[in-house]
Scaffold this active site. Structure first.
Site, PDB file in Angstrom:
ATOM      1  N   THR A  20      49.178  24.259  68.910  1.00 41.00           N
ATOM      2  CA  THR A  20      49.149  24.074  70.363  1.00 41.00           C
ATOM      3  C   THR A  20      50.120  22.986  70.805  1.00 41.00           C
ATOM      4  OG1 THR A  20      46.891  24.851  70.493  1.00 41.00           O
ATOM      5  CG2 THR A  20      47.611  23.422  72.270  1.00 41.00           C
ATOM      6  N   TYR A  34      46.712  30.034  76.522  1.00 40.30           N
ATOM      7  CA  TYR A  34      48.150  29.832  76.273  1.00 40.30           C
ATOM      8  C   TYR A  34      48.472  30.447  74.928  1.00 40.30           C
ATOM      9  CZ  TYR A  34      46.090  26.407  73.222  1.00 40.30           C
ATOM     10  OH  TYR A  34      45.313  25.830  72.262  1.00 40.30           O
ATOM     11  N   SER A  67      47.615  27.441  63.546  1.00 42.67           N
ATOM     12  CA  SER A  67      47.152  26.938  62.243  1.00 42.67           C
ATOM     13  C   SER A  67      46.004  27.737  61.649  1.00 42.67           C
ATOM     14  CB  SER A  67      46.794  25.462  62.335  1.00 42.67           C
ATOM     15  OG  SER A  67      45.571  25.265  62.989  1.00 42.67           O
ATOM     16  N   THR A 100      45.536  22.383  65.523  1.00 42.14           N
ATOM     17  CA  THR A 100      44.360  21.552  65.242  1.00 42.14           C
ATOM     18  C   THR A 100      43.264  22.304  64.480  1.00 42.14           C
ATOM     19  OG1 THR A 100      43.488  22.053  67.429  1.00 42.14           O
ATOM     20  CG2 THR A 100      44.729  20.005  67.188  1.00 42.14           C
ATOM     21  N   ASP A 101      43.319  23.647  64.482  1.00 44.81           N
ATOM     22  CA  ASP A 101      42.215  24.406  63.870  1.00 44.81           C
ATOM     23  C   ASP A 101      42.046  24.121  62.382  1.00 44.81           C
ATOM     24  OD1 ASP A 101      41.683  25.452  66.310  1.00 44.81           O
ATOM     25  OD2 ASP A 101      42.392  27.483  65.883  1.00 44.81           O
ATOM     26  N   LYS A 173      37.784  18.535  63.071  1.00 48.19           N
ATOM     27  CA  LYS A 173      37.756  18.980  64.463  1.00 48.19           C
ATOM     28  C   LYS A 173      36.305  19.264  64.834  1.00 48.19           C
ATOM     29  CE  LYS A 173      39.962  22.275  67.613  1.00 48.19           C
ATOM     30  NZ  LYS A 173      40.973  23.344  67.740  1.00 48.19           N
ATOM     31  N   GLU A 294      17.066  19.639  46.801  1.00 45.76           N
ATOM     32  CA  GLU A 294      16.861  21.006  47.336  1.00 45.76           C
ATOM     33  C   GLU A 294      17.060  22.099  46.290  1.00 45.76           C
ATOM     34  OE1 GLU A 294      15.955  22.070  50.474  1.00 45.76           O
ATOM     35  OE2 GLU A 294      16.346  20.353  51.778  1.00 45.76           O
TER      36      GLU A 294
HETATM   37  N1  LIG Z   1      44.716  23.173  69.465  1.00 48.60           N
HETATM   38  C1  LIG Z   1      45.287  23.983  68.560  1.00 48.60           C
HETATM   39  O1  LIG Z   1      46.279  23.599  67.980  1.00 48.60           O
HETATM   40  C2  LIG Z   1      44.631  25.306  68.274  1.00 48.60           C
HETATM   41  C3  LIG Z   1      45.501  26.401  67.700  1.00 48.60           C
HETATM   42  N2  LIG Z   1      44.724  27.598  67.540  1.00 48.60           N
HETATM   43  C4  LIG Z   1      46.068  26.044  66.333  1.00 48.60           C
HETATM   44  O2  LIG Z   1      45.372  25.550  65.504  1.00 48.60           O
HETATM   45  O3  LIG Z   1      47.220  26.322  66.082  1.00 48.60           O
END
Ligand SMILES: NC(=O)C[C@H](N)C(=O)O
Length: 337
Positions: A20, A34, A67, A100-101, A173, A294
């Site tokens: 992103t 987006y 990602s 970020t994923d 995340k 457990e």
């Molecule tokens: N905020 C992001 O970067 C999400 C995006 N789907 C990625 O991981 O490329």
């Protein structure tokens, strides 16, 4: 004068992978709708002219993807390029722009396999650059600031999001719509404000220079998959993943990494057939799975992931299994990293 100034500044390479932070939406109001991985690294750098006051910055486009689509081959490609740059005398720090994923997975992977004390900083954004209040510019500025700072050396792979400096090992995340998306159960290591870093903690686990793993000796990663625990779960997914070639299964368990009585026999059987079984927890604020709590891990010959979430446990299992197939060694590695 300008040449003198350039000589004093650190040399930082920005490796762009997409995400992103390189995303673009149809209008400034599109903060969540987006396309990721649209803008090239040169445009990203040109978008933050203030970077030139922090460091001599140059960019390389390693890949251009969202990602969630990163593969093990992509991880190896990125890791090898980072190692080459880290060895180069004219590179002082490396920044990786990333979606970020799976940012937490890549950051942990690099933390395990890069044999360097030079700062490696992974950064992303929650909003595309085209959105109002886009967070990528400042996150990137902060990443370059941290990567060019001598104080960042030897602290493992770092993540700069939302003004915080996080350990690439611990950070995850935790929210998918807020700019304060990245959290660590053990807290951030520091803050970066107006281009200056303020440190508060150091990582206690083995990383980078002190790691027994080296990207230069890794040519492929074994298949490791994750299956999720929940009420009324069956053993179908576990068996299918093993049948499809998984060498280890991460159990993304409930609570303490507990395993349903409907799944236990299949996991015992899979272990007898050579598949490693690693118990982790899918609780949101950080799991804490202990041996023989457990489930009788000693009897079953299973491994526990301790505080690593399932996706980080997958990374460590893959890296560890490039060196050992022994469950006791694997458990030792899970305690140390
Ligand atoms: N905020 C992001 O970067 C999400 C995006 N789907 C990625 O991981 O490329």
């Amino acid at each position: 004068k300008e040449a003198e100034q350039q000589q004093k500044l650190a040399n930082v390479v920005i490796l762009a992978t997409g995400g992103t932070i390189a995303g673009a939406g149809a209008s400034a109001a599109n903060s969540a709708t987006y396309q990721a991985a649209k803008v090239g690294v040169d445009k990203l750098i040109a978008g933050v002219p203030e970077l030139a006051q922090l460091a001599n910055v140059r960019g390389e486009q390693v890949m251009q993807i969202a990602s969630e689509s990163i593969s093990n081959e992509d991880l190896l490609k990125l890791g090898k390029r980072v190692a080459e740059l880290a060895e180069s005398n004219d590179v002082d720090g490396i920044v990786i722009t990333h979606g970020t994923d799976t940012l937490e997975e890549t950051a942990y992977f690099l933390n395990l396999v890069e044999k360097t004390d030079k700062p490696i900083v992974v950064v992303g954004s929650m909003r595309p650059g085209t959105a109002m209040s886009a967070d990528g510019m400042l996150n990137l500025y902060n990443a370059v600031a941290v990567a060019s700072d001598k104080q960042s050396r030897g602290k493992g792979v770092l993540v700069t999001m939302n003004d915080e400096i996080q350990s690439g090992r611990d950070v995850s995340k935790s929210v998918n719509i807020k700019t304060e998306a990245f959290k660590s159960a053990w807290g951030p290591m520091g803050m970066v404000v107006e281009g200056k870093s303020y440190w508060f903690r150091l990582p206690a686990k083995r990383h980078t220079s002190n790691s027994e793993f080296d990207i230069k000796q890794i040519s492929s990663l074994p298949q490791v998959d994750i299956a999720y625990g929940y009420g009324n779960v069956t053993d179908t997914a576990y068996k299918a993943l093993a049948q499809n070639g998984a060498k280890a299964l991460i159990h993304a368990g409930t609570g303490n990494g507990s395993v349903s009585s409907r799944v236990v026999p299949a996991l015992q059987e899979l272990r007898k057939n050579g598949v490693q079984i690693i118990r982790s927890s899918h609780v949101n604020q950080g799991g804490f799975v202990l041996r023989n709590a457990e489930q009788p891990d000693d009897k079953n010959d299973w491994v526990v992931a301790h505080d690593l979430n399932p996706q980080k446990a997958r990374i460590l299992a893959m890296v560890a299994m490039t060196k050992t197939q022994d469950s006791k060694e694997l458990q030792r590695i899970f305690w140390e990293y």
